[in-house]
Every structure is written in structure tokens, then in C-alpha cells.
Write a protein that holds these residues in place. Structure first.
Motif, mmCIF file in Angstrom:
data_model
loop_
_atom_site.group_PDB
_atom_site.id
_atom_site.type_symbol
_atom_site.label_atom_id
_atom_site.label_comp_id
_atom_site.label_asym_id
_atom_site.label_seq_id
_atom_site.Cartn_x
_atom_site.Cartn_y
_atom_site.Cartn_z
ATOM 1 N N VAL A 579 0.840 -1.192 0.000
ATOM 2 C CA VAL A 579 0.000 0.000 0.000
ATOM 3 C C VAL A 579 0.878 1.246 0.000
ATOM 4 O O VAL A 579 2.004 1.232 0.516
ATOM 5 C CB VAL A 579 -0.936 0.015 1.237
ATOM 6 C CG1 VAL A 579 -0.130 0.138 2.528
ATOM 7 C CG2 VAL A 579 -1.970 1.142 1.142
ATOM 8 N N ASN A 580 0.379 2.312 -0.594
ATOM 9 C CA ASN A 580 1.010 3.621 -0.514
ATOM 10 C C ASN A 580 -0.069 4.626 -0.145
ATOM 11 O O ASN A 580 -0.973 4.901 -0.933
ATOM 12 C CB ASN A 580 1.659 3.994 -1.845
ATOM 13 C CG ASN A 580 2.413 5.312 -1.750
ATOM 14 O OD1 ASN A 580 2.979 5.644 -0.709
ATOM 15 N ND2 ASN A 580 2.415 6.070 -2.827
ATOM 16 N N ARG A 581 0.016 5.150 1.075
ATOM 17 C CA ARG A 581 -1.000 6.089 1.560
ATOM 18 C C ARG A 581 -0.579 7.518 1.243
ATOM 19 O O ARG A 581 0.598 7.859 1.362
ATOM 20 C CB ARG A 581 -1.199 5.922 3.067
ATOM 21 C CG ARG A 581 -1.545 4.486 3.482
ATOM 22 C CD ARG A 581 -1.650 4.353 4.994
ATOM 23 N NE ARG A 581 -1.913 2.988 5.399
ATOM 24 C CZ ARG A 581 -0.964 2.105 5.701
ATOM 25 N NH1 ARG A 581 0.308 2.470 5.646
ATOM 26 N NH2 ARG A 581 -1.286 0.891 6.056
ATOM 27 N N PRO A 582 -1.507 8.390 0.863
ATOM 28 C CA PRO A 582 -1.137 9.785 0.587
ATOM 29 C C PRO A 582 -0.669 10.474 1.854
ATOM 30 O O PRO A 582 -1.218 10.250 2.935
ATOM 31 C CB PRO A 582 -2.442 10.400 0.058
ATOM 32 C CG PRO A 582 -3.534 9.520 0.595
ATOM 33 C CD PRO A 582 -2.952 8.136 0.676
ATOM 34 N N ASN A 583 0.369 11.310 1.719
ATOM 35 C CA ASN A 583 0.838 12.056 2.880
ATOM 36 C C ASN A 583 0.113 13.404 2.963
ATOM 37 O O ASN A 583 -0.689 13.765 2.098
ATOM 38 C CB ASN A 583 2.361 12.236 2.835
ATOM 39 C CG ASN A 583 2.820 12.991 1.601
ATOM 40 O OD1 ASN A 583 2.212 13.971 1.192
ATOM 41 N ND2 ASN A 583 3.919 12.533 0.999
ATOM 42 N N PHE A 584 0.416 14.152 4.024
ATOM 43 C CA PHE A 584 -0.329 15.383 4.279
ATOM 44 C C PHE A 584 -0.109 16.408 3.166
ATOM 45 O O PHE A 584 -1.035 17.121 2.756
ATOM 46 C CB PHE A 584 0.077 15.964 5.634
ATOM 47 C CG PHE A 584 -0.738 17.157 6.041
ATOM 48 C CD1 PHE A 584 -2.064 17.004 6.415
ATOM 49 C CD2 PHE A 584 -0.181 18.431 6.038
ATOM 50 C CE1 PHE A 584 -2.822 18.109 6.796
ATOM 51 C CE2 PHE A 584 -0.940 19.534 6.414
ATOM 52 C CZ PHE A 584 -2.262 19.368 6.795
ATOM 53 N N ASN A 585 1.132 16.494 2.649
ATOM 54 C CA ASN A 585 1.404 17.431 1.563
ATOM 55 C C ASN A 585 0.530 17.153 0.354
ATOM 56 O O ASN A 585 0.102 18.075 -0.350
ATOM 57 C CB ASN A 585 2.874 17.349 1.141
ATOM 58 C CG ASN A 585 3.764 18.179 2.033
ATOM 59 O OD1 ASN A 585 3.296 19.083 2.716
ATOM 60 N ND2 ASN A 585 5.043 17.868 2.038
ATOM 61 N N ASN A 603 -4.587 17.484 -2.866
ATOM 62 C CA ASN A 603 -5.901 17.006 -3.297
ATOM 63 C C ASN A 603 -6.517 16.205 -2.152
ATOM 64 O O ASN A 603 -6.103 15.079 -1.885
ATOM 65 C CB ASN A 603 -5.757 16.148 -4.547
ATOM 66 C CG ASN A 603 -7.079 15.598 -5.042
ATOM 67 O OD1 ASN A 603 -8.135 15.836 -4.456
ATOM 68 N ND2 ASN A 603 -7.027 14.852 -6.148
ATOM 69 N N PRO A 604 -7.511 16.763 -1.437
ATOM 70 C CA PRO A 604 -8.079 16.067 -0.279
ATOM 71 C C PRO A 604 -8.886 14.823 -0.643
ATOM 72 O O PRO A 604 -9.263 14.059 0.238
ATOM 73 C CB PRO A 604 -8.979 17.128 0.363
ATOM 74 C CG PRO A 604 -9.349 18.036 -0.758
ATOM 75 C CD PRO A 604 -8.153 18.068 -1.667
ATOM 76 N N ASN A 605 -9.130 14.610 -1.933
ATOM 77 C CA ASN A 605 -9.911 13.443 -2.360
ATOM 78 C C ASN A 605 -9.051 12.227 -2.667
ATOM 79 O O ASN A 605 -9.567 11.201 -3.119
ATOM 80 C CB ASN A 605 -10.746 13.805 -3.601
ATOM 81 C CG ASN A 605 -11.752 14.907 -3.317
ATOM 82 O OD1 ASN A 605 -12.412 14.898 -2.281
ATOM 83 N ND2 ASN A 605 -11.845 15.871 -4.229
ATOM 84 N N LEU A 606 -7.748 12.328 -2.432
ATOM 85 C CA LEU A 606 -6.877 11.186 -2.689
ATOM 86 C C LEU A 606 -7.201 10.020 -1.761
ATOM 87 O O LEU A 606 -7.545 10.204 -0.592
ATOM 88 C CB LEU A 606 -5.411 11.580 -2.500
ATOM 89 C CG LEU A 606 -4.789 12.528 -3.528
ATOM 90 C CD1 LEU A 606 -3.348 12.836 -3.141
ATOM 91 C CD2 LEU A 606 -4.839 11.937 -4.928
ATOM 92 N N VAL A 607 -7.063 8.801 -2.294
ATOM 93 C CA VAL A 607 -7.233 7.585 -1.503
ATOM 94 C C VAL A 607 -5.954 6.758 -1.644
ATOM 95 O O VAL A 607 -5.161 6.977 -2.560
ATOM 96 C CB VAL A 607 -8.455 6.768 -1.978
ATOM 97 C CG1 VAL A 607 -9.730 7.566 -1.790
ATOM 98 C CG2 VAL A 607 -8.297 6.343 -3.435
ATOM 99 N N PRO A 608 -5.701 5.812 -0.736
ATOM 100 C CA PRO A 608 -4.487 4.995 -0.841
ATOM 101 C C PRO A 608 -4.469 4.179 -2.139
ATOM 102 O O PRO A 608 -5.506 3.823 -2.687
ATOM 103 C CB PRO A 608 -4.561 4.081 0.387
ATOM 104 C CG PRO A 608 -5.466 4.782 1.336
ATOM 105 C CD PRO A 608 -6.458 5.513 0.492
ATOM 106 N N GLU A 609 -3.259 3.924 -2.603
ATOM 107 C CA GLU A 609 -3.082 3.037 -3.746
ATOM 108 C C GLU A 609 -2.620 1.666 -3.247
ATOM 109 O O GLU A 609 -1.859 1.563 -2.281
ATOM 110 C CB GLU A 609 -2.065 3.611 -4.739
ATOM 111 C CG GLU A 609 -0.664 3.752 -4.172
ATOM 112 C CD GLU A 609 0.333 4.303 -5.171
ATOM 113 O OE1 GLU A 609 -0.029 5.188 -5.960
ATOM 114 O OE2 GLU A 609 1.498 3.840 -5.151
#
Length: 847
Positions: A579-585, A603-609
Motif C-alpha cells: 500500500v502507498n498512503r497519501p501524505n499530508f502534503n 488534493n483532499p480526495n486522494l485515496v491509498p493506492e
């Protein structure tokens, strides 16, 4: 690829001239065997009581090249402690050894074994001496330790054999690791994507160019990490940098110094002391940096009216320096239990200047209107890092049973201050000055990380092993980035709140794993399952706006299968999920316009890949430490997080924004071929070739996407060991045209003043590099002088093309070409002279 494997098989089907059986003289691989093994055990009688003051001899088995007969040379002589324990350090790996144990009233006993790089520490458990002759079962594991070694889950690169990187940084080391591609700005790619970076098995706040090459022992390349490893970081694998740690008996150390053609310099020293139950090791390195970079940009913006064309030329110079210090303490509570404390401190200070000329042409139907401008940037970046690890490791009498636990802290404080002076002229170059804009950016921040981890390995029977572990990681981060403009009326700098980027964040990850490994005849398997959950919370300090998310428990299975085919052949198959979770930046919806050439927005709509990887590997070992390995691999990622360029017109003009999106998916397929060949006793060669194809599917976005490319990457590394203490290393790299990598690793350096780019909307043109190094040793290898010449033909550059519906851009960059370094090193030390010595008629002296 099968044809290539067959060709290599035929090419080395016969051992090289002067070769012999594995383990014979001259077959130690490049540079010979290194003393790095550790052996422990306990002599007991038939009732299990320890035998004190017994004799334990460790012998090295060699072959006389003249007679072809085996002979034995004494390496270590030991006397057991009161409880029967014994321990031997500094033993060679990949060398046949013999243990001879004897005591008054007991029948002598011998045992053959070979330590390997994958398992250099071996506990023989309780060894029983009886009045009757009894021979222990042999414990022989045959492997090799050339420059590059392979086991089931990772490939290990031995840095001590790398002459080209001497006096450089970790980036110089990674350039020579098979399968790793490093561009001129320090961005690292493994099979076309950015791997997760570890130091001593843990994430780090350091960038790779902040770690001296002289402090690195090995580089571990893990292309398909199993359940034991952190599932975060995406599907590109893990690079683990293992720092040097010495446990040789007595005291020993080294001093080193060097310089390069641009005025850079380096110096360092290491010291190790081992006495009884205490081992202390220390290492200190200092560098003076002098870098030169030239770059150019040609950008056509089609989203504006009129269209504009930007022609920019930039010259960057940076100075400054850094130091890196590391101290370690080991306390051997018993032969089987070790308590360790390690700490490091470093400081990096990097002032730099940039001189930029820009010519902007507005393309009207009636003609072209040009405007010329110049910009001078004076910047200073500092980073002070520190960390400590407290750990305990226990080996049990049963082979493969062990328990480890450790607690780690690492963090640092940073500052990044820049002054911009931009001069605008009334027209083209040579026209009068129109206006001047002065801008100042003051940035600071800190990063704190705590990791708690424990692992246990339990052998079940003779063929099976159960492993389990738990891990908790806590990260807090503070970032302050204020943007000011100079006001002529007040003669002072005025803060621009809308251009400030100030936030704090907290990220926590909790994990547990279990794996079971066993074998059936020549077939082995390892099944693992990891469970992870995480949460993060971030706050924009200017507005007080908060963002948070709680990721539920996700499961990450792994499967490793291996079948030995005979004749030193092996077939391996592995599957993992990561998994790769989006960071705060990447998440915060704040527009950072502090750098007008690199406006960013989260982009606040990002989800983990999530990435699923499958890899099939064929491995063949040949006599004389030769091997070939071929792999084919496939990776599928859902919701890939990738950089993306969009436009913004809210301020009345069109601006290009670097942001992030979740692409629908991406697919990567490739093949890799690696060979390690000892052609003669004085010449070895390693080759690596990687073919890959990666396609990003952006889904319903109405946007130009760069076509997926078939790309290949090749690397050759050869060493010559010549008479009179001379050795030569040659290294060559070629990277074909490739898509821009999806770079999610924030700890990589990257270029300053980064230009707009997108992994799904561009490519990098082909480039290549050739390096050479010559080493001369003196005083029985105690002293050495190394001269290296990197990028001999000024061909290592970054030539990048980006295209979207809004802009097309060509970006060229060249950094520190034709780098020449001279380095000096001197090793000193005294081995403990209180070794147990006893006559043995079967031991021969070897000159």
C-alpha cells in the motif's frame, strides 16, 4: 530472455582459467573473503553440564595449488568459559571451516561448516562431548560472496568493493548497485519506480546524499518485500542501507581523507574496541560540498491568450558542508544475548546561489512581444538530524530460534531560507530596466519519529519455522514556510499570508505479521500475512483548518515458493500486496505559490493506492562464484497516486498548478537479467539488464497522456586486480527513453526550483555514463590511495519532456560533470593477543 540465459549458461559452463572447486584458493570472489562471521556454542557433558576451560580450535581449510591437497590453518584458539560457552568473531564467510573441540577426559570432536553472507551469525547450540567418538552432523551451506549476492527475499551489494564511490555519498554508491537507476538530482528508481528507503531496516529522515559512502557496509535491494517488512511505500520495493558496525576483537580503526576537482573535500575516522563483554564502535565523517549545475527550459503555454513561450537558462552553485557521526555500544550479556545502543548525529549546511535569465515571448497574430527578465536567488538550507536505537537480541540453542526487540527514535530540525531578486526589463534583452521585485522565503520545520518493534522466530521440527512480530510507528511533523515581499515605501519586508505554507501533522501506523516457512525435499515455501492500520491528522496553522483520516485494518498476504532443480539451479516465485498512503502534503487543499515556477496544491480526495506484484526468478550458480539470475515481473496498482498539471484562473490569470490525482490504475511488466562472473582470479564482471513497460490509465480525465514506453536499463561493472597492489574498476550505465517516474518519496533530494512535470504526461530522453577508478595499496594493504573519474564524457544529464493540454516543455539539466576525486585511507589496529594457543600436529602453518 530465455535465449539470453542460455547464452550466458554456455559462456560460463566451464570454470575460468586457474579455477578450482568452490572454496579453493583463488576462488574467494572479488576482493577475497571478508572476516565478518560470528560463531557461538556451548560444550556440555552427557548430563548437560557445561565443560569449563575446554579447547576450541577453528581451522580454515584451503587447497595447496601445487599439490592439490587440502591443508588446515589455525584461525582462532578459544577456551570455554566456566559454563561451557564459547564465542568467535571475525570469521570468514564462504570459506570451509572446521571446529575442533577437546577437553581432558573427553573424546575430541570435530565439525565442518561454512558461514554465509545471508546468515553470518551461527549458534551451534549445546555440543556434547562423550567418552566415545561421535561426529556431529555437518552443517554446510554453500553460497558465494561476490560483489553482489542473492537470497530468497533480497539482493545484497557489498560496498567495500566499490572504488568509484570512495569519498562520495550514498548516491554515488547507489549508482553502482545493479538494477538501481539514479538521475543527476538524486532521484532513485528501481524497475522504473521510486523505492522506499530504509537505514538499518527503518525509515529515515535523512536524504541519501546526507549519508557518506564510507559509512555504508551493504545495500539490500528487496524487489518484492514479504510480510515481515513494512507494507507502506507502494510497489517499487525497498532499498535498505546497512551502516558499518565492527565487532573485531581488540582495537582497530581507519582514517581517510579526499578532495575533488570542484574544491570539495572529505575526511573521516572510525574506531572500534572490543574487550570481553563490551564492544564500542565510533565513526565520524565530514564533507565540504562544491556543486555546479546548469539547466535550461523551453516552455510553450497554450492555455493563455496570447500563447507564451518561455526560454530560461539557469546556473546554480552550492557550497557548504556536513558532518555525520555515529557511536555504537554492544554489551554481550551472554554468548547468546546482546544488548545494543546506537546513536547518530549529523548536520548539513548548504548555501547556494542561482542565476536565471528568462525571455518570454507573447505570440500575437500581428507579431511577437518579448520581455526579458533576470533572477538571482541566494538560498541556505540546513538540516540537523539525530537518532538512537536500543535493542536486544537473543539466540536460543535451537537453530533459527531467536527473539529481537528494539525502540528507535530519529528526527531533525531544518531551515530553508531564500532571497529572490527579479529584474524586469521593458522589452527584449538589452532594453532598459522596468522594475525590480524582491521576495524572501523563511522556512523551518522539524520531524520526529518513534518506532517500536519486536520479532520472534521459532523452529518447528527440522524443516519448518514460524516467524511473528509487531510494530508501531509514530511520526509528527511541523512545517513553517512564510513568504515576504519587499515594500519600497516602508523599506521593510511584508508577509503575504496567502503564500504561507504552515502546517503540522501526525501519522501513526500499527502492524502485526506472521509467516510460516517449510520445505519438502527440494521444494521450500514461505507464507505470510501482515495486518496494518493507520491514521493521520493535520492542521493548517494559519487558518486552523484540520484534516484527518482513519484507515481501517488492511491485510497484505505474501507467498514465496522455491524449487531447487539440481546442478545448482533454483526457480523462485513470489506474490505480495502493498500500500502507498497519501501524505499530508499531497492531501491538504492549500495552494503554495511561494515558488512561482512550482505552484503546488494538495488534493483532499486522494485515496491509498494498492499494488499487487508477482515475480518469477531463475537462479543458476556455477563453480568459481559465478551466477546468473533472470526475473520476469508484473505489477498492478489500483488508484495510483501520480503528479498532475492543471490550470487555475481564479486570480484573473492562468497559472499552472502541480497537484496529485488518483489515476484509475497502472500496470508494469518487465524482465531483469543479472550476471556475476569471475573470469579469472584477477578479473570479475557483473552485468545487469532491465526491460520494463509501464502504463498509467487516468480513466475519464480529458487530458493528454504520454504513451506508455518500452524502456530498458543496463549496467556493467568490472574489476581488475593487478600486481603491485593495483586495482581498477570500470562502470557503465545506459538508460533508454522512459516515462517520468512516479516519485512518492519525499526524502529524495530532487532539483531546486523544480519545474512543472507529471508522471502521466511526460518522458525522459536516453542518457548514459561511464566511470573509472584506480586504487593502489601500500604497507600490506594498510594504506590505500584511490583516484576516480565520474561521468567521463559529460553524458549524465536529465533531458525531460512534458506535454499537456495547457503546456509543452523541454527541460535540460547537467550536474557536476567529469568529477575527479582523490582519496586516501589508512587502517590500523591490534588484534587481541590473548588467544588460546595449543599445539596440534594436524595444523600446518601457511605462509
Amino acid at each position: 530472455m530465455l535465449c539470453a540465459l542460455l547464452s550466458l549458461h554456455l559462456a560460463i559452463a566451464q570454470p575460468p582459467a586457474g579455477g578450482g572447486a568452490p572454496g579453493s584458493q583463488g576462488q574467494a570472489g572479488p576482493g577475497g573473503n571478508q572476516a565478518s562471521g560470528h560463531l557461538t556454542g556451548k560444550l556440555v557433558d552427557t548430563s548437560g553440564h557445561g565443560i569449563s576451560h575446554a579447547s576450541v580450535l577453528i581451522l580454515k581449510i584451503t587447497r595447496d595449488p601445487a599439490t592439490g591437497k587440502s591443508k588446515e590453518r589455525l584461525l582462532k584458539g578459544l577456551s570455554t568459559q566456566n559454563n561451557g560457552d564459547f564465542s568467535a568473531e571475525d570469521l570468514p564467510v564462504n570459506t570451509p571451516l572446521k571446529i575442533s573441540a577437546s577437553a581432558v577426559g573427553f573424546t575430541p570432536l570435530t565439525q565442518d561448516l561454512t558461514l554465509t553472507p545471508q546468515a553470518p551469525d551461527k549458534d551451534l547450540g549445546n555440543i556434547a562431548l562423550t567418552v566415545q567418538e561421535k561426529t556431529l552432523e555437518q552443517a554446510v551451506v554453500i553460497a558465494s560472496k561476490p560483489t553482489f549476492t542473492v537470497d530468497q527475499e533480497k539482493k545484497v551489494y557489498n560496498v567495500s568493493k566499490d572504488l568509484v564511490a570512495a569519498g562520495g555519498t550514498g548516491l554515488d554508491v547507489l549508482k553502482n548497485v545493479p538494477g538501481i537507476n539514479v538521475d543527476i538530482d538524486g532521484n532513485i528508481a528501481l524497475r522504473g519506480a521510486s523505492p522506499q528507503l530504509f537505514v538499518d531496516g527503518k525509515p529515515t529522515t535523512l536524504t541519501i546524499d546526507e549519508i557518506p559512502a564510507d559509512a555504508i557496509e551493504t545495500i539490500e535491494v528487496i524487489t518484492n518485500p514479504g510480510a515481515k517488512y513494512d507494507a507502506s511505500g507502494g510497489g517499487a520495493g525497498i532499498l535498505n542501507i546497512v551502516l558499518k558496525k565492527n565487532r573485531k576483537t581488540g582495537y582497530n580503526g581507519s582514517v581517510r581523507a579526499g578532495a575533488d576537482r570542484y574544491g570539495g573535500a572529505n575526511a573521516g575516522a572510525s574506531l572500534n574496541f572490543r574487550q570481553d563483554k563490551i564492544n564500542v564502535t565510533a565513526d565520524f565523517n565530514v564533507r565540504r560540498n562544491r556543486d555546479r549545475v546548469s539547466s535550461s527550459i523551453d516552455r510553450l503555454t497554450t492555455s493563455t491568450s496570447p500563447m507564451t513561450e518561455l526560454d530560461q537558462i539557469e546556473k546554480d552553485t552550492s557550497k557548504g558542508g556536513m558532518y555525520f557521526g555515529r557511536v555504537g555500544l554492544d554489551y554481550f550479556i551472554t554468548n547468546r544475548t546482546t544488548l545494543s545502543l546506537t546513536g547518530f548525529m549529523m548536520h548539513h549546511d548548504g548555501p547556494g546561489t542561482s542565476n536565471i535569465t528568462m525571455n518570454t515571448d507573447s505570440l500575437y497574430a500581428s507579431g511577437t512581444l518579448s520581455q526579458y527578465s533576470t533572477e538571482e536567488i541566494a538560498s541556505r538550507r540546513t538540516f540537523s538530524g539525530r537518532g538512537a536505537t536500543l535493542g536486544i537480541k537473543t539466540l536460543f540453542p535451537r537453530e533459527k530460534e531467536s527473539w529481537t526487540a528494539d525502540a528507535s527514535y530519529f528526527g531533525g530540525n531544518s531551515s530553508n531560507n531564500s532571497d529572490y531578486v527579479t529584474n524586469y526589463y521593458t522589452g527584449a534583452k538589452g532594453s532598459p530596466l522596468s522594475s525590480t521585485e524582491i521576495q524572501r522565503i523563511l522556512g523551518s520545520g522539524n520531524d520526529h519519529n518513534i518506532i517500536l518493534q519486536s520479532d520472534y522466530s521459532d523452529p518447528i521440527g527440522k524443516r519448518s519455522t514460524l516467524e511473528a512480530g509487531v510494530r508501531a510507528a509514530f511520526q509528527s511533523r511541523l512545517n513553517i514556510n512564510n513568504n515576504y515581499t519587499y515594500d519600497d515605501a516602508s523599506a521593510a519586508y511584508t508577509l503575504i499570508p496567502s503564500a504561507a505554507s504552515n502546517y503540522k501533522s501526525q501519522n501513526n501506523v500499527y502492524a502485526a505479521y506472521a509467516s510460516f516457512a517449510s520445505s519438502i525435499s527440494n521444494f521450500t515455501y514461505k507464507l505470510g500475512l501482515r495486518a496494518e492500520s493507520s491514521n493521520y491528522h493535520g492542521t493548517l496553522l494559519n487558518s486552523g483548518q484540520s484534516f484527518s483520516n482513519q484507515y481501517p485494518v488492511s491485510l497484505f498476504p505474501s507467498v514465496f515458493l522455491s524449487q531447487k532443480l539440481g546442478n545448482d539451479q533454483e526457480l523462485q516465485l513470489s506474490y505480495t500486496r502493498r500500500v502507498n498512503r497519501p501524505n499530508f502534503n499531497q492531501l491538504v487543499p492549500y495552494t503554495d505559490s511561494s515558488n512561482k515556477l512550482n505552484i503546488t496544491r494538495g488534493n483532499p480526495n486522494l485515496v491509498p493506492e494498492f499494488t499487487q506484484s508477482v515475480e518469477l526468478t531463475y537462479l543458476k550458480n556455477f563453480p568459481g562464484n559465478n551466477m546468473i539470475m533472470g526475473s520476469v515481473y508484473y505489477k498492478h496498482t489500483d488508484h495510483l497516486i501520480t503528479g498532475y498539471i492543471e490550470t487555475d484562473t481564479t486570480a484573473g490569470s492562468t497559472a499552472l498548478i502541480n497537484t496529485y490525482i488518483n489515476a484509475e490504475s497502472s500496470n508494469t511488466v518487465g524482465a531483469e537479467l543479472t550476471g556475476q562472473f569471475n573470469i579469472t582470479r584477477w578479473w570479475d564482471l557483473s552485468l545487469n539488464w532491465n526491460l520494463y513497460h509501464s502504463k498509467i490509465n487516468v480513466g475519464s480525465l480529458d487530458e493528454t497522456v504520454a504513451p506508455a514506453l518500452w524502456s530498458w536499463f543496463g549496467k556493467a561493472n568490472t574489476n581488475f586486480r593487478l600486481p603491485a597492489g593495483f586495482s581498477i574498476q570500470l562502470m557503465g550505465t545506459y538508460q533508454s527513453k522512459s516515462n517520468l517516474p512516479v516519485n512518492s518519496n519525499s526524502n529524495q533530494p530532487g532539483p531546486p526550483n523544480m519545474q512543472a512535470s507529471s508522471a502521466s504526461q511526460g518522458y525522459i530522453k536516453a542518457f548514459w555514463e561511464t566511470d573509472i577508478a584506480v586504487k593502489k595499496t601500500f604497507m600490506q594493504n594498510k594504506m590505500a590511495v584511490t583516484a576516480s573519474f565520474n561521468d567521463m564524457f559529460r553524458s549524465r544529464r536529465q533531458d525531460q519532456y512534458t506535454a499537456s493540454s495547457y503546456v509543452t516543455q523541454e527541460y535540460y539539466r547537467l550536474r557536476d560533470p567529469q568529477m575527479v576525486r582523490i582519496n586516501f585511507s589508512y587502517n590500523f589496529g591490534k588484534i587481541d593477543a590473548s588467544l588460546f594457543k595449543r599445539k596440534n600436529n594436524n595444523v600446518q602453518s601457511e605462509e
